[in-house]
Design a protein around this motif. Structure first.
Motif, mmCIF file in Angstrom:
data_model
loop_
_atom_site.group_PDB
_atom_site.id
_atom_site.type_symbol
_atom_site.label_atom_id
_atom_site.label_comp_id
_atom_site.label_asym_id
_atom_site.label_seq_id
_atom_site.Cartn_x
_atom_site.Cartn_y
_atom_site.Cartn_z
ATOM 1 N N THR A 42 0.823 -1.202 0.000
ATOM 2 C CA THR A 42 0.000 0.000 0.000
ATOM 3 C C THR A 42 0.858 1.253 0.000
ATOM 4 O O THR A 42 1.626 1.484 0.933
ATOM 5 C CB THR A 42 -0.921 0.019 1.227
ATOM 6 O OG1 THR A 42 -1.681 -1.191 1.265
ATOM 7 C CG2 THR A 42 -1.861 1.215 1.189
ATOM 8 N N PRO A 43 0.771 2.090 -1.038
ATOM 9 C CA PRO A 43 1.562 3.331 -1.057
ATOM 10 C C PRO A 43 1.058 4.298 0.008
ATOM 11 O O PRO A 43 -0.104 4.228 0.437
ATOM 12 C CB PRO A 43 1.322 3.877 -2.464
ATOM 13 C CG PRO A 43 0.017 3.299 -2.879
ATOM 14 C CD PRO A 43 -0.077 1.948 -2.237
ATOM 15 N N SER A 58 -0.010 7.258 -0.016
ATOM 16 C CA SER A 58 -1.191 8.048 -0.369
ATOM 17 C C SER A 58 -2.494 7.306 -0.127
ATOM 18 O O SER A 58 -3.571 7.918 -0.067
ATOM 19 C CB SER A 58 -1.120 8.485 -1.836
ATOM 20 O OG SER A 58 -1.114 7.348 -2.688
ATOM 21 N N ARG A 59 -2.428 5.992 0.034
ATOM 22 C CA ARG A 59 -3.637 5.188 0.225
ATOM 23 C C ARG A 59 -3.766 4.646 1.646
ATOM 24 O O ARG A 59 -4.657 3.860 1.935
ATOM 25 C CB ARG A 59 -3.652 4.026 -0.778
ATOM 26 C CG ARG A 59 -3.841 4.455 -2.230
ATOM 27 C CD ARG A 59 -3.760 3.262 -3.162
ATOM 28 N NE ARG A 59 -4.606 2.166 -2.706
ATOM 29 C CZ ARG A 59 -4.393 0.887 -3.034
ATOM 30 N NH1 ARG A 59 -3.360 0.560 -3.802
ATOM 31 N NH2 ARG A 59 -5.204 -0.065 -2.582
ATOM 32 N N LYS A 117 1.485 8.653 5.532
ATOM 33 C CA LYS A 117 2.900 8.297 5.474
ATOM 34 C C LYS A 117 3.150 7.195 6.501
ATOM 35 O O LYS A 117 2.453 7.091 7.507
ATOM 36 C CB LYS A 117 3.796 9.499 5.753
ATOM 37 C CG LYS A 117 3.643 10.102 7.133
ATOM 38 C CD LYS A 117 4.607 11.271 7.361
ATOM 39 C CE LYS A 117 4.264 12.458 6.467
ATOM 40 N NZ LYS A 117 5.107 13.648 6.793
ATOM 41 N N GLN A 163 10.188 0.764 -2.701
ATOM 42 C CA GLN A 163 9.524 0.367 -3.934
ATOM 43 C C GLN A 163 8.484 -0.708 -3.605
ATOM 44 O O GLN A 163 8.833 -1.779 -3.121
ATOM 45 C CB GLN A 163 10.545 -0.179 -4.938
ATOM 46 C CG GLN A 163 11.617 0.821 -5.337
ATOM 47 C CD GLN A 163 11.038 2.002 -6.097
ATOM 48 O OE1 GLN A 163 10.272 1.824 -7.045
ATOM 49 N NE2 GLN A 163 11.397 3.211 -5.679
ATOM 50 N N PHE A 164 7.222 -0.412 -3.864
ATOM 51 C CA PHE A 164 6.132 -1.318 -3.512
ATOM 52 C C PHE A 164 5.958 -2.337 -4.643
ATOM 53 O O PHE A 164 5.309 -2.070 -5.650
ATOM 54 C CB PHE A 164 4.841 -0.528 -3.267
ATOM 55 C CG PHE A 164 4.952 0.410 -2.095
ATOM 56 C CD1 PHE A 164 4.626 -0.015 -0.819
ATOM 57 C CD2 PHE A 164 5.417 1.710 -2.275
ATOM 58 C CE1 PHE A 164 4.731 0.839 0.270
ATOM 59 C CE2 PHE A 164 5.524 2.573 -1.199
ATOM 60 C CZ PHE A 164 5.193 2.126 0.077
#
Length: 236
Positions: free
Chosen positions: A104-105, A107-108, A177, A217-218
């Motif tokens: 999960t980045p 931003s989400r 974050k 890196q996701f």
């Protein structure tokens, strides 16, 4: 393979230590070089993994681990658990393990995923993280809530802790974050970097979070992603 006919051997350079962290003097069991040829666990995830969305706010995907891994934990860990956490063998009841890949980045992220968490507020289980990834993927950190001083959570602490969470949630500066070290609300009290074939174990009521670097890196590929085996040891 089943638990009845196979148990991977310990790594020939197996070693462990017991750290005591924080003001509440919580033990953390640290094992380096846990299993011999642990790359086989990585291969199993690639070949047989059935990854799906994680449960209970896990920010990624998860898959069941092989049965022989469960057997290895039951074979090799009980004496160390008793030593580290002052338990007896009859207190220990093992639960299934899960492969986990953080995807999960920032931003989400939901707000609970941006701050340290506990897996339970009862002293009913221990948590294990077995790293099957390289150090650059980020390890695990433990925290003290600055305002309350809490490092572990319990039913008796939840009212006052919850009140502070509501206030702190109004500050948008730390939303979206991953926490990676101390911030204005939490102080890092212990940090364990990822290292291939390292396993850490700690009480599940201890505030903790994966330490995800900003340049992370996701990647969904188990070979190059942040692959861990996450387990719970339930206590009777």
């Amino acid at each position: 393979m089943t638990s009845n006919n196979f148990c991977p051997p310990l790594h020939p350079q197996f070693r462990y230590r017991i750290d005591i962290i924080g003001d509440e003097k919580t033990p953390v069991l640290v094992i380096d070089n846990f299993l011999h040829e642990a790359e086989a666990l990585l291969g199993f995830a690639v070949k047989f993994g059935e990854f799906r969305d994680g449960t209970e706010f896990y920010p990624g995907i998860q898959s069941n681990a092989p049965e022989f891994y469960s057997y290895a934990l039951q074979t090799y860990l009980p004496d160390l658990i008793c030593e580290a956490f002052n338990l007896n063998r009859e207190n220990i009841n093992y639960s299934l393990s899960t492969y986990s890949l953080i995807l999960t980045p920032p931003s989400r992220l939901a707000l609970p995923q941006s701050r340290p968490h506990v897996d339970t507020i009862h002293k009913e289980k221990l948590a294990c993280v077995h790293y099957l990834c390289t150090p650059d993927k980020g390890g695990t950190s433990f925290y003290r809530h600055r305002t309350t001083g809490f490092e572990q959570l319990s039913p008796e602490r939840m009212d006052i802790y919850g009140e502070h969470l509501e206030i702190e949630a109004l500050d948008m500066s730390w939303h979206k974050k991953y926490i990676n070290g101390s911030n204005r609300y939490y102080e890092e009290i212990g940090r364990y970097e990822a290292s291939f074939n390292r396993l850490i174990m700690y009480p599940s009521d201890l505030l903790h979070s994966a330490s995800i670097p900003e340049n992370f890196q996701f990647r969904p590929n188990p070979i190059i992603g942040r692959l861990t085996l996450n387990s719970f040891i339930f206590l009777k």
